[in-house]
Write a protein that holds these residues in place. Structure first.
Motif, PDB file in Angstrom:
ATOM      1  N   TYR A 162       0.824  -1.210   0.000  1.00  0.00           N
ATOM      2  CA  TYR A 162       0.000   0.000   0.000  1.00  0.00           C
ATOM      3  C   TYR A 162       0.859   1.262   0.000  1.00  0.00           C
ATOM      4  O   TYR A 162       0.575   2.223  -0.718  1.00  0.00           O
ATOM      5  CB  TYR A 162      -0.890  -0.065   1.239  1.00  0.00           C
ATOM      6  N   VAL A 165       2.282   2.103  -3.390  1.00  0.00           N
ATOM      7  CA  VAL A 165       1.216   2.516  -4.314  1.00  0.00           C
ATOM      8  C   VAL A 165       0.760   3.941  -3.993  1.00  0.00           C
ATOM      9  O   VAL A 165       0.458   4.725  -4.900  1.00  0.00           O
ATOM     10  CB  VAL A 165       0.049   1.508  -4.258  1.00  0.00           C
ATOM     11  N   ILE A 190      -5.518   3.679 -10.572  1.00  0.00           N
ATOM     12  CA  ILE A 190      -5.831   3.043  -9.298  1.00  0.00           C
ATOM     13  C   ILE A 190      -4.948   3.622  -8.187  1.00  0.00           C
ATOM     14  O   ILE A 190      -5.428   3.929  -7.080  1.00  0.00           O
ATOM     15  CB  ILE A 190      -5.652   1.508  -9.430  1.00  0.00           C
ATOM     16  N   SER A 193      -6.176   6.951  -7.136  1.00  0.00           N
ATOM     17  CA  SER A 193      -7.359   6.826  -6.277  1.00  0.00           C
ATOM     18  C   SER A 193      -6.963   6.537  -4.835  1.00  0.00           C
ATOM     19  O   SER A 193      -7.557   7.073  -3.891  1.00  0.00           O
ATOM     20  CB  SER A 193      -8.270   5.703  -6.779  1.00  0.00           C
ATOM     21  N   ALA A 194      -5.966   5.649  -4.668  1.00  0.00           N
ATOM     22  CA  ALA A 194      -5.527   5.297  -3.309  1.00  0.00           C
ATOM     23  C   ALA A 194      -4.968   6.536  -2.603  1.00  0.00           C
ATOM     24  O   ALA A 194      -5.249   6.778  -1.424  1.00  0.00           O
ATOM     25  CB  ALA A 194      -4.481   4.186  -3.373  1.00  0.00           C
ATOM     26  N   GLN A 196      -5.692   9.686  -3.387  1.00  0.00           N
ATOM     27  CA  GLN A 196      -6.791  10.627  -3.178  1.00  0.00           C
ATOM     28  C   GLN A 196      -7.600  10.255  -1.937  1.00  0.00           C
ATOM     29  O   GLN A 196      -8.041  11.131  -1.187  1.00  0.00           O
ATOM     30  CB  GLN A 196      -7.696  10.641  -4.425  1.00  0.00           C
ATOM     31  N   ALA A 197      -7.773   8.947  -1.723  1.00  0.00           N
ATOM     32  CA  ALA A 197      -8.528   8.506  -0.545  1.00  0.00           C
ATOM     33  C   ALA A 197      -7.816   8.918   0.740  1.00  0.00           C
ATOM     34  O   ALA A 197      -8.471   9.261   1.736  1.00  0.00           O
ATOM     35  CB  ALA A 197      -8.723   6.985  -0.588  1.00  0.00           C
ATOM     36  N   ASP A 200      -8.531  12.610   1.028  1.00  0.00           N
ATOM     37  CA  ASP A 200      -9.945  12.886   1.340  1.00  0.00           C
ATOM     38  C   ASP A 200     -10.318  12.427   2.745  1.00  0.00           C
ATOM     39  O   ASP A 200     -11.020  13.124   3.461  1.00  0.00           O
ATOM     40  CB  ASP A 200     -10.869  12.165   0.355  1.00  0.00           C
ATOM     41  N   HIS A 201      -9.887  11.207   3.079  1.00  0.00           N
ATOM     42  CA  HIS A 201     -10.395  10.571   4.290  1.00  0.00           C
ATOM     43  C   HIS A 201      -9.333  10.453   5.372  1.00  0.00           C
ATOM     44  O   HIS A 201      -9.574  10.776   6.523  1.00  0.00           O
ATOM     45  CB  HIS A 201     -10.951   9.185   3.944  1.00  0.00           C
TER      46      HIS A 201
ATOM     47  N   ASP B 186      -3.305  -5.328   1.508  1.00  0.00           N
ATOM     48  CA  ASP B 186      -3.064  -4.014   0.915  1.00  0.00           C
ATOM     49  C   ASP B 186      -3.793  -3.850  -0.420  1.00  0.00           C
ATOM     50  O   ASP B 186      -4.288  -2.762  -0.736  1.00  0.00           O
ATOM     51  CB  ASP B 186      -1.553  -3.794   0.711  1.00  0.00           C
ATOM     52  N   ILE B 190      -6.405  -0.948  -1.519  1.00  0.00           N
ATOM     53  CA  ILE B 190      -6.223  -0.134  -2.727  1.00  0.00           C
ATOM     54  C   ILE B 190      -7.470  -0.216  -3.613  1.00  0.00           C
ATOM     55  O   ILE B 190      -7.955   0.793  -4.133  1.00  0.00           O
ATOM     56  CB  ILE B 190      -4.956  -0.596  -3.475  1.00  0.00           C
ATOM     57  N   SER B 193     -10.207   1.860  -2.279  1.00  0.00           N
ATOM     58  CA  SER B 193      -9.976   3.284  -2.569  1.00  0.00           C
ATOM     59  C   SER B 193     -10.417   3.639  -3.983  1.00  0.00           C
ATOM     60  O   SER B 193     -11.001   4.703  -4.211  1.00  0.00           O
ATOM     61  CB  SER B 193      -8.489   3.630  -2.419  1.00  0.00           C
ATOM     62  N   ALA B 194     -10.107   2.744  -4.928  1.00  0.00           N
ATOM     63  CA  ALA B 194     -10.484   3.013  -6.320  1.00  0.00           C
ATOM     64  C   ALA B 194     -12.009   3.101  -6.446  1.00  0.00           C
ATOM     65  O   ALA B 194     -12.539   3.979  -7.128  1.00  0.00           O
ATOM     66  CB  ALA B 194      -9.929   1.932  -7.238  1.00  0.00           C
ATOM     67  N   ALA B 197     -13.302   6.302  -4.863  1.00  0.00           N
ATOM     68  CA  ALA B 197     -13.079   7.476  -5.722  1.00  0.00           C
ATOM     69  C   ALA B 197     -14.179   7.600  -6.765  1.00  0.00           C
ATOM     70  O   ALA B 197     -14.589   8.713  -7.114  1.00  0.00           O
ATOM     71  CB  ALA B 197     -11.708   7.385  -6.394  1.00  0.00           C
TER      72      ALA B 197
END
Lengths: 268, 268
Positions: A162, A165, A190, A193-194, A196-197, A200-201, B186, B190, B193-194, B197
């Motif tokens: 993780y 990534v 992908i 997105s990880a 961004q999460a 965001d979170h 992990d 991931i 998360s995708a 998003a």
């Protein structure tokens, strides 16, 4: 390939979520970016920042000993196996060991479990950069002009990590801020997105914490992070989560004879 | 392994972002969930919904012909290579071909480029389910009681496919709503998360569109989606994006002789 309004070639960003050893990846014309956040590439960036003149990366312990002994004065032997220091080596794989008084002006030979293999998987690349959160902005800055960026996450023993990534996603996101028309592959999407999460979170759920702690909190959830905590290196997660602590780009130098040679190059 | 407050074994969720052919994955005791959103597992779910009695999946075209001809009445030959129908086969790999008048009461033999290999990679699993967005809720419902869930994304020719990872993330997210203490690897993190998003950004940026269109918009960005558009199958992306259109769980039956046998089992 299309050109943008400035006549600049459109950028392509590819990500290997783990190194791909099946085949040559057509990376010869591109710029490879190798990531092993916990901890090999964070150590390399720290060592270069603190004055190490070169880092030779090496897959095998015996080959590392040979490479260190072959030079006068001898190079510092550094590395780990399964998070632990190697018998007879001067330094392990914790950034805390790589201070200026230890590595300043010295050449290092580094062998680690996953990072070295990841570097070897893209040895044929025209340009080879190693990246960490410690030098994210400097790394992104030097990648903006590259038409083909190929990011390789070292992973952990062939498993997706993780933490690697997340950094691949951060690099992708930053590059797309500069080049909105960049072509990205599914793995880059992908990874972004990880990341961004986390933005965001992860960060918001951490409340008022400084971003280093928020990022470290995400890294702790990872396979690599849990392995480090189990081995007693929890503090290293914080050390590797210091976003943009250093301003150097770390990349392979012009004379890769007998191993990988990386040299610090200040990007700003 | 820990037990939760009800004495139920804690759930473990693992995801292979692409099938792992390197080694046995210790999946024997677990429930494997194979995903090839565009289009193999969406076709399988559609066919079962429309009354197909069994689907034999098969890796090679010649083996599929043999398996179809060996039975009386002959099984329907179905499948694709590189998105295209196979010469002499009755059906290709578009869900639109699998209506009740065609497949009702029939056995099918299906061979596809990536989905079949993914199924074979977890052939040793105790239980084997195939999933699609078309039967997401039914699939999640049947997985809640499984202590070990091992999701395998088929990918595209060994590359990670965004569309498969999105469904893996949706399954992970839904399962964690039921079992908040689930242990995830992990890759599952991931994938989630995708998917998140898409929920956060994809759906909202699609404005007032129905969720099928919003999900299809995400699937179109993927490698598999782009390949389908190039081959003239854009409408199939919409067909595969119909969240919970069907209520069947599709899983391997009890008599897997001479190939994989999947049978529809209504979960609700």
């Amino acid at each position: 390939m299309e050109n943008d309004a400035d006549g600049v070639m459109q950028q392509t960003i590819r990500v290997d979520l783990v190194p791909d050893f099946r085949s040559a990846r057509n990376v010869e014309a591109g710029c490879a970016v190798v990531i092993d956040v916990l901890r090999a590439t964070s150590v390399m960036v720290t060592a270069c920042h603190h004055g190490a003149t070169r880092i030779w990366t090496c897959g095998e312990v015996d080959a590392a000993r040979h490479l260190a002994a072959a030079a006068q004065p001898t190079r510092l032997l550094c590395g780990e196996r399964h998070c632990r220091p190697i018998e007879g080596f001067t330094l392990g794989n914790s950034p805390s060991e790589y201070g200026p008084s230890v590595v300043g002006g010295r050449e290092l030979v580094l062998t680690t479990t996953n990072g070295t293999r990841a570097i070897e998987s893209v040895a044929s690349a025209r340009r080879l950069v190693v990246a960490s959160f410690l030098n994210l902005s400097a790394t992104v800055q030097t990648l903006i002009a590259e038409p083909n960026v190929h990011v390789v996450c070292a992973g952990t023993d062939g498993e997706v990590s993780y933490e690697d990534v997340l950094l691949a996603g951060a690099i992708t996101a930053r590059l797309r801020q500069h080049r909105a028309d960049a072509r990205i592959d599914d793995s880059a999407r992908i990874a972004q997105s990880a990341w961004q999460a986390v933005l965001d979170h992860g960060v918001s759920s951490a409340g008022g914490l400084h971003s280093t702690e928020a990022l470290a909190g995400a890294l702790q959830q990872s396979l690599g992070g849990r392995n480090l905590i189990r081995a007693g290196y929890q503090q290293d997660i914080l050390r590797c989560a210091q976003l943009d602590a250093f301003g150097q780009v770390v990349e392979r130098g012009p004379d890769p004879v007998g191993g990988f040679v990386l040299s610090a190059d200040s990007a700003r």
